[in-house]
Write a protein that holds these residues in place. Structure first.
Motif, mmCIF file in Angstrom:
data_model
loop_
_atom_site.group_PDB
_atom_site.id
_atom_site.type_symbol
_atom_site.label_atom_id
_atom_site.label_comp_id
_atom_site.label_asym_id
_atom_site.label_seq_id
_atom_site.Cartn_x
_atom_site.Cartn_y
_atom_site.Cartn_z
ATOM 1 N N ASP A 32 0.795 -1.241 0.000
ATOM 2 C CA ASP A 32 0.000 0.000 0.000
ATOM 3 C C ASP A 32 0.820 1.281 0.000
ATOM 4 N N HIS A 33 2.016 1.242 -0.588
ATOM 5 C CA HIS A 33 2.808 2.462 -0.745
ATOM 6 C C HIS A 33 2.634 3.014 -2.153
ATOM 7 N N LYS A 34 2.800 4.310 -2.294
ATOM 8 C CA LYS A 34 2.864 4.945 -3.611
ATOM 9 C C LYS A 34 4.298 4.799 -4.095
ATOM 10 N N ILE A 35 4.469 4.460 -5.372
ATOM 11 C CA ILE A 35 5.804 4.350 -5.939
ATOM 12 C C ILE A 35 5.884 5.164 -7.219
ATOM 13 N N ALA A 36 7.118 5.485 -7.610
ATOM 14 C CA ALA A 36 7.343 6.250 -8.840
ATOM 15 C C ALA A 36 8.766 6.013 -9.309
ATOM 16 N N ARG A 37 9.006 6.347 -10.544
ATOM 17 C CA ARG A 37 10.372 6.392 -11.062
ATOM 18 C C ARG A 37 10.945 7.752 -10.710
ATOM 19 N N ALA A 38 12.202 7.801 -10.350
ATOM 20 C CA ALA A 38 12.844 9.074 -10.008
ATOM 21 C C ALA A 38 12.784 10.054 -11.179
ATOM 22 N N VAL A 39 12.866 9.537 -12.403
ATOM 23 C CA VAL A 39 12.837 10.416 -13.581
ATOM 24 C C VAL A 39 11.462 11.041 -13.815
ATOM 25 N N TRP A 40 10.419 10.508 -13.146
ATOM 26 C CA TRP A 40 9.077 11.083 -13.290
ATOM 27 C C TRP A 40 8.912 12.361 -12.491
ATOM 28 N N GLY A 41 9.767 12.599 -11.512
ATOM 29 C CA GLY A 41 9.600 13.751 -10.639
ATOM 30 C C GLY A 41 8.359 13.560 -9.773
ATOM 31 N N ASN A 42 7.720 14.649 -9.393
ATOM 32 C CA ASN A 42 6.520 14.584 -8.558
ATOM 33 C C ASN A 42 5.241 14.602 -9.382
ATOM 34 N N ALA A 43 5.369 14.516 -10.696
ATOM 35 C CA ALA A 43 4.215 14.669 -11.576
ATOM 36 C C ALA A 43 3.315 13.442 -11.629
ATOM 37 N N ARG A 44 3.847 12.257 -11.347
ATOM 38 C CA ARG A 44 3.016 11.053 -11.429
ATOM 39 C C ARG A 44 3.539 9.958 -10.511
ATOM 40 N N PHE A 45 2.640 9.045 -10.164
ATOM 41 C CA PHE A 45 3.003 7.933 -9.304
ATOM 42 C C PHE A 45 2.030 6.790 -9.530
#
Length: 80
Positions: free
Chosen positions: A13-26
């Motif tokens: 139940d964590h939000k994850i993202a790619r570092a290259v995405w920045g804060n724009a998407r997850f």
């Protein structure tokens, strides 16, 4: 971290993202247990199964990874 580690975080139940995405998407794991979706006008219903969703500033959609995402090592947990 790699995608395998990120997937484990997503399942916890964590939000994850790619570092290259920045804060724009997850990504989020959508776990809709107990819900169903009408398939047609008849009484038949189909269960809504869990899926990975992509949240951007403009929309929320089911997500399907590309090979670059699966092989990347820049995955981060956003809400630890």
């Amino acid at each position: 971290m790699d995608f395998g580690q990120a997937l484990l975080a997503l399942k916890s139940d964590h939000k994850i993202a790619r570092a290259v995405w920045g804060n724009a998407r997850f990504l989020l794991l959508i776990n809709p247990y107990g819900y169903s979706v009408k398939v047609n006008m008849a009484i038949n219903e189909s269960p809504l199964l869990a899926f990975i969703g992509l949240k951007t500033p403009d929309f929320f959609v089911p997500w399907s990874p590309e090979q670059a995402d699966l092989l990347a090592h820049d995955w981060i947990v956003l809400d630890k």
